[in-house]
Design an enzyme around this catalytic site. Sequence first.
Site, PDB file in Angstrom:
ATOM      1  N   GLY A  28     -20.270  35.006  53.048  1.00  0.00           N
ATOM      2  CA  GLY A  28     -20.963  35.817  52.052  1.00  0.00           C
ATOM      3  C   GLY A  28     -20.549  35.501  50.627  1.00  0.00           C
ATOM      4  CB  CYS A 174     -17.925  34.257  66.482  1.00  0.00           C
ATOM      5  SG  CYS A 174     -16.836  33.882  65.100  1.00  0.00           S
ATOM      6  CB  CYS A 440       6.436  35.739  46.572  1.00  0.00           C
ATOM      7  SG  CYS A 440       6.305  37.409  45.885  1.00  0.00           S
TER       8      CYS A 440
END
EC number: 2.3.2.-
Length: 592
Positions: A28, A174, A440
């Site tokens: 999209g 799916c 991080c």
Amino acid sequence: MVQLVGSLRKELADSLSSCRVLVVGAGGIGCELLKNLVLTGFKNIEVIDLDTIDVSNLNRQFLFQKKHVGKSKAQVAKESALQFCPTANITAYHDSIMNPDYNVEFFRNFMLVMNALDNRAARNHVNRMCLAADIPLIESGTAGYLGQVTVIKKGLTECYECQPKPSQKTFPGCTIRNTPSEPIHCIVWAKYLFNQLFGEEDADQEVSPDTADPEAAWNPEEAAARATASEKDGDIKRVSTKEWARSTGYDSIKLFNKVATRQIHQLFKDDIMYLLTMDKLWKKRKAPLPLDWQQLENHGSGLKDQQVLGIWGYCKLFQHSVETLRSQLEQKGDGAELVWDKDDPPAMDFVTAAANLRMHIFSMNMKSRFDIKSMAGNIIPAIATTNAVIAGLIVLEGLKILSGELESCRSIFLNKCPNLRKKLLVPCVLDPPSANCYVCASKPEVTVKLNVHKSMVVFLQDKILKERFGMVAPDVQIEDGKGTILISSEEGETEANNSKFLSDFGIRNGSRLQADDFLQDYTLLINVLHTEDLEKDVEFEVVGDAPDKAPPPPSNQEETNSITNGNKDSAQPSTSSKGLTCSHSAVMLAQP
């Protein structure tokens, strides 16, 4: 005088034509983004997506047409984008970004990475790869009318995993139909099934196996052929759930009185057997196990909200709920439809039973009715306009980065309704990295509470390191002075350890484990906190600065720090305490 090329400064236009950018996802947002990039002047673009085109994509993914159904999204998106700018150099990969081939060196080839993904696991992975490669990442997502774009740069901003995230509410078709890996996938499937049998039919809510699955056929022509193949595959006749229901004539005896047994056969045996014929799906996954009504034994008892029944118990619950829903439908008259409501006991029983049977088939731990009810929230639709707005914002932030103006980048929230300043788009200053982030931070570290006498090595590997902490191929060493290797990413090296308990290796309260993922260039130190007092059905807890769930929204937010000004349908607002900053912890999960 500033020299312009179109609407851009010449220096920036030259930069666009020479720099290499990576677009992750061609759904999209990805379609809109790819089109925007070539029209803006980007010339060297690489796009990667594992998915293939489904009919349900065509109402919002405008680079695709009906003739493309079953083909690679990345390849078709490339071909369509080249029609806007034939001189662009676009490389398409029909593959998963989590494939080890796309390592840190691969990411270092790019000046900028743009995410247009629809799942958290891939987002986490790309986040870590960009941190390791020290490449700027533009993260994005949409959920209905809501959207968000943010910039991630190592050492300067929060990374994608600095803040906990709200639960995912949209999922690839799916995944729902072919390869569910989480209980929520099965719950969404069960809600779709309810609508297919008793409610309003929706093409986006098909429950039968997806023959155009991206992994079922790697070759685009092969995928297209499967999508248009005969309705027979071996001895299994392929018909949609709605067509199968219609074939009974909606005879109350044939369809409803006997529906439980027949539907068990159709949905939990025949459909699963058909999925097994898509052998490529199961090369790296555990294959599902079909259920046969006649072979099941009675393990169940009466339903209690907090109780997890046996397989036979859920079979009987499925049968009973179908009979009750049939009666409700008959009372409404011909042509009537039921609307699923989590507060309607028969509807909730149906989804509980169907979801748990599917969880069992795909080797997941089944859930109580209470748990399923709490997870079965609204499924947020994808809206083309939202995707278009967000894709445009991604390019604008990308232009700032390529202009060397990283300090002017913002997290931008698209709201459903205007805020108090009558703004739909709310820009927020980027937050600095969290010192306590387990990804991080300079030395990532977490504490995990579990029972070392009941937790196996395979559980540590699959549920904690891969599922919870997003590692792809972890190696684990015990800090015991000997450098004992607990888990190796090399196939077969430590397989014998999998069925052993952590305590068998001397791991106890206070033990420390070093987990490395060399693909992600990521090291995590794990402090083990042994306990025998975990809540029921809780297998482990991450304590300290890595909570499992996003915190609830504060009761009073400054309007400049909120994404929908208190709208209850919004994403989680910022958790930042700074007056004019917003955290990108609210990044939505885009519909594929």
